[in-house]
Design an enzyme around this catalytic site. Sequence first.
Site, PDB file in Angstrom:
ATOM      1  N   LYS A 175     -14.733 -10.118   2.745  1.00  0.00           N
ATOM      2  CA  LYS A 175     -14.859  -9.270   3.300  1.00  0.00           C
ATOM      3  C   LYS A 175     -14.184  -7.653   2.901  1.00  0.00           C
ATOM      4  O   LYS A 175     -13.407  -7.209   2.610  1.00  0.00           O
ATOM      5  CB  LYS A 175     -14.385  -9.265   4.870  1.00  0.00           C
ATOM      6  CG  LYS A 175     -14.538  -7.935   6.411  1.00  0.00           C
ATOM      7  CD  LYS A 175     -14.151  -7.421   6.549  1.00  0.00           C
ATOM      8  CE  LYS A 175     -13.830  -6.057   7.344  1.00  0.00           C
ATOM      9  NZ  LYS A 175     -14.166  -4.497   6.327  1.00  0.00           N
ATOM     10  N   GLU A 250      -0.771  -6.530   0.360  1.00  0.00           N
ATOM     11  CA  GLU A 250      -0.907  -6.461  -0.569  1.00  0.00           C
ATOM     12  C   GLU A 250      -0.794  -4.931  -0.174  1.00  0.00           C
ATOM     13  O   GLU A 250      -2.010  -4.047   0.897  1.00  0.00           O
ATOM     14  CB  GLU A 250      -1.249  -6.052  -1.861  1.00  0.00           C
ATOM     15  CG  GLU A 250      -1.659  -7.389  -2.360  1.00  0.00           C
ATOM     16  CD  GLU A 250      -0.035  -7.709  -3.331  1.00  0.00           C
ATOM     17  OE1 GLU A 250      -0.193  -6.077  -3.474  1.00  0.00           O
ATOM     18  OE2 GLU A 250       0.352  -8.385  -3.981  1.00  0.00           O
ATOM     19  N   CYS A 284      -2.654   2.361  -4.861  1.00  0.00           N
ATOM     20  CA  CYS A 284      -1.690   1.826  -4.570  1.00  0.00           C
ATOM     21  C   CYS A 284       0.090   2.539  -5.020  1.00  0.00           C
ATOM     22  O   CYS A 284       1.061   2.799  -4.467  1.00  0.00           O
ATOM     23  CB  CYS A 284      -1.465   0.569  -3.984  1.00  0.00           C
ATOM     24  SG  CYS A 284      -1.499  -0.669  -5.250  1.00  0.00           S
ATOM     25  N   GLU A 385       3.190   7.246   3.117  1.00  0.00           N
ATOM     26  CA  GLU A 385       1.919   7.440   1.965  1.00  0.00           C
ATOM     27  C   GLU A 385       0.897   8.551   1.017  1.00  0.00           C
ATOM     28  O   GLU A 385       0.917   8.219   2.276  1.00  0.00           O
ATOM     29  CB  GLU A 385       1.887   6.039   1.330  1.00  0.00           C
ATOM     30  CG  GLU A 385       0.457   5.087   0.566  1.00  0.00           C
ATOM     31  CD  GLU A 385      -0.180   4.864   0.168  1.00  0.00           C
ATOM     32  OE1 GLU A 385      -0.618   3.938   1.095  1.00  0.00           O
ATOM     33  OE2 GLU A 385      -0.275   3.780  -0.723  1.00  0.00           O
TER      34      GLU A 385
HETATM   35  P1  NDP Z   1      -7.186  -0.154   5.526  1.00  0.00           P
HETATM   36  O1  NDP Z   1      -5.582  -0.785   6.314  1.00  0.00           O
HETATM   37  O2  NDP Z   1      -8.049   0.419   6.274  1.00  0.00           O
HETATM   38  O3  NDP Z   1      -8.133  -1.306   5.151  1.00  0.00           O
HETATM   39  C1  NDP Z   1      -8.515  -2.667   4.369  1.00  0.00           C
HETATM   40  C2  NDP Z   1      -9.210  -3.069   5.091  1.00  0.00           C
HETATM   41  O4  NDP Z   1      -8.563  -3.691   5.883  1.00  0.00           O
HETATM   42  C3  NDP Z   1     -11.103  -2.841   5.092  1.00  0.00           C
HETATM   43  O5  NDP Z   1     -11.569  -4.453   4.391  1.00  0.00           O
HETATM   44  C4  NDP Z   1     -11.098  -2.869   6.408  1.00  0.00           C
HETATM   45  O6  NDP Z   1     -12.215  -2.736   6.401  1.00  0.00           O
HETATM   46  C5  NDP Z   1      -9.631  -4.017   6.769  1.00  0.00           C
HETATM   47  N1  NDP Z   1      -9.731  -3.282   7.646  1.00  0.00           N
HETATM   48  C6  NDP Z   1      -9.491  -2.888   9.091  1.00  0.00           C
HETATM   49  N2  NDP Z   1      -9.490  -3.071  10.191  1.00  0.00           N
HETATM   50  C7  NDP Z   1      -9.013  -4.213  10.556  1.00  0.00           C
HETATM   51  C8  NDP Z   1      -8.383  -5.869  11.047  1.00  0.00           C
HETATM   52  N3  NDP Z   1      -8.104  -5.183  12.347  1.00  0.00           N
HETATM   53  N4  NDP Z   1      -8.002  -6.491  10.822  1.00  0.00           N
HETATM   54  C9  NDP Z   1      -8.856  -7.687   9.351  1.00  0.00           C
HETATM   55  N5  NDP Z   1      -9.226  -6.357   8.606  1.00  0.00           N
HETATM   56  C10 NDP Z   1      -9.381  -4.699   9.372  1.00  0.00           C
HETATM   57  O7  NDP Z   1      -6.955   0.464   3.852  1.00  0.00           O
HETATM   58  P2  NDP Z   1      -7.744   1.928   3.416  1.00  0.00           P
HETATM   59  O8  NDP Z   1      -9.183   0.703   2.768  1.00  0.00           O
HETATM   60  O9  NDP Z   1      -7.630   2.402   3.787  1.00  0.00           O
HETATM   61  O10 NDP Z   1      -7.099   1.007   1.628  1.00  0.00           O
HETATM   62  C11 NDP Z   1      -6.063   1.984   1.783  1.00  0.00           C
HETATM   63  C12 NDP Z   1      -4.813   0.789   1.990  1.00  0.00           C
HETATM   64  O11 NDP Z   1      -4.601  -0.346   0.162  1.00  0.00           O
HETATM   65  C13 NDP Z   1      -3.646   2.150   0.994  1.00  0.00           C
HETATM   66  O12 NDP Z   1      -2.734   1.963   1.471  1.00  0.00           O
HETATM   67  C14 NDP Z   1      -3.096   1.695  -0.436  1.00  0.00           C
HETATM   68  O13 NDP Z   1      -2.001   2.069  -0.765  1.00  0.00           O
HETATM   69  C15 NDP Z   1      -3.301   0.608   0.437  1.00  0.00           C
HETATM   70  N6  NDP Z   1      -3.391  -0.326  -0.987  1.00  0.00           N
HETATM   71  C16 NDP Z   1      -2.487  -1.760  -1.618  1.00  0.00           C
HETATM   72  C17 NDP Z   1      -2.482  -2.368  -2.771  1.00  0.00           C
HETATM   73  C18 NDP Z   1      -1.476  -3.031  -3.432  1.00  0.00           C
HETATM   74  O14 NDP Z   1      -1.773  -3.398  -4.101  1.00  0.00           O
HETATM   75  N7  NDP Z   1      -0.388  -2.898  -2.692  1.00  0.00           N
HETATM   76  C19 NDP Z   1      -3.503  -2.205  -3.698  1.00  0.00           C
HETATM   77  C20 NDP Z   1      -4.698  -1.113  -3.392  1.00  0.00           C
HETATM   78  C21 NDP Z   1      -4.149  -0.387  -2.191  1.00  0.00           C
HETATM   79  P3  NDP Z   1     -13.232  -1.106   7.415  1.00  0.00           P
HETATM   80  O15 NDP Z   1     -13.375  -0.172   5.997  1.00  0.00           O
HETATM   81  O16 NDP Z   1     -14.436  -1.732   8.241  1.00  0.00           O
HETATM   82  O17 NDP Z   1     -12.259  -0.773   8.463  1.00  0.00           O
END
Ligand code: NDP
Length: 490
Positions: A175, A250, A284, A385
């Site tokens: 997804k 992550e 991240c 963050e």
């Molecule tokens: P989000 O948490 O908003 O979204 C991540 C994914 O989860 C998207 O595909 C999103 O879909 C989906 N999602 C949203 N709500 C749900 C739910 N209720 N159930 C299941 N899936 C859901 O994160 P961002 O996309 O804004 O990404 C940025 C974040 O990712 C930052 O905090 C960053 O630090 C972190 N990150 C961490 C890394 C690590 O290795 N620790 C690496 C890279 C990023 P949709 O887009 O449709 O909302």
Amino acid sequence: MTELYKLIINGKQVESESGATAQINNPARTNEVVGSLSVGSVEDAKKAIDSAYDSFGGWSETTPRARSQILFRAAELLAQSESEIAEILTREQGKTYPESLNEVRLSSAVFKYYAGLAPTISGRKVDLTDPTEFGLVFKKPIGVTVAIAPWNSPVILMAVKLAPALAAGNTIVAKPASSTPLADLMMCGVVNKAGLPPGVLNIVTGKGSEIGEELVSNKKVSKIAFTGETETGKTVMSIASRGIKRVSLELGGSDPMIVCDDADLDLAIDAALVSRFRNCGQVCMSVKRLYIQKGKYEAFVQRITERIRKITIGDGFAKESKMGPLHSKTQKQKIMGQLSDAVEKGANVIYGGKEPTESGLSQGYFYYPTLVANVDQTSKLIQEEVFGPVLPIFKFSTIKEAIDLANDSPYGLGSSIWTKDLDLAMTAASKIIAGTTWINSFHEPQIDLPFGGLKESGLGKEMSIEGLENYLETKSVVVNSKGKKRAWLD
Ligand code: NDP
């Protein structure tokens, strides 16, 4: 008419049940449509899960060596499609084209790495107390895996889930993030062409808030591999707990970088710049808090400011661009809000802190790379963050003070220490609470090393052998070789 990107279910590109579509716009020129896609719903999520579930039996029984060959082929096909995928990635995400190319190349390398590791999956025989018995430890795939990726580095963050999950014999429903689905749809199409049986790798689009609960709670799903914000990770973990599902998370980070008086300033400044400002600060494990020891503070501030001034911002395809736009209006507003909160609490902006006014940039979510000092510890810039090009810089006296400040965060993803004193560096590395500490080295994950967060930065590891373990269950088997009777308790 532009091509409609489709879901992949059971080996076929399909439109969603509802026929809903969406357009993806370019963050560098918001009026430019990058592509259109079919948008999935709960019904499509269920179909994709059914398809992954039905194909699990056959795929999980293939030999690791057979899976390895398919993954090697996938790595090769990804390398052949690198410019096509990188181009769509820059257009939908905003990062510069060289950054996108690196991301796709790393993804191909990750497929190759797990192709090499697949044949090493093995259990073991264990001698037991009773000499007539022995034990066997089996390593088995977990089942249907849901892989959820964010928008900041959608290709690599999906690849580090797909490759080990497939190597271990799991089937997948991927997804992508709703704002960066195109490169992931393209990558899953390419990987499917490597010879995966239909249904082994499916991808559904759709908003996480709409289809996420189905993906995580469906009884046919056994494992969820998630990358995204900490708050979403908590929701995913809580839904998954209802079925005691395997979860790896992550999540966010607020990485400290500690620069001691004896550090090589050139190297440290280079690392701070690249680490904080690549992908417009939306990484991240980028440096999000910079702690400089008092003897070098003034020199560091002066030299890094000169370098920041020279960062050219612009469209990701322009040769001179070093930094593209922020990914979305929401991101930009969030960064601006965090910065103004710090300024209200007494911080002073040394450089940047505003939107560019140059022609050609007003159509995108561009923002100047920003350096800010005197930031109060209670500011959002420290407590939350910061996912954008804003770098807070602090002065410290003793290493103990720096480590205490570094650890004063709910996050624990990465960290770095810069010093020529290796004893000091090793002490700091053991005291800083983070999944990784780089010593005199730039914040970047390595395929061969486990990467993941402590505290609220996550659970489980990606990359490396540990990344493969994430997708395996351990089962014990006891073999009674002599058919001996068990005496009753008397
Ligand atoms: P989000 O948490 O908003 O979204 C991540 C994914 O989860 C998207 O595909 C999103 O879909 C989906 N999602 C949203 N709500 C749900 C739910 N209720 N159930 C299941 N899936 C859901 O994160 P961002 O996309 O804004 O990404 C940025 C974040 O990712 C930052 O905090 C960053 O630090 C972190 N990150 C961490 C890394 C690590 O290795 N620790 C690496 C890279 C990023 P949709 O887009 O449709 O909302």
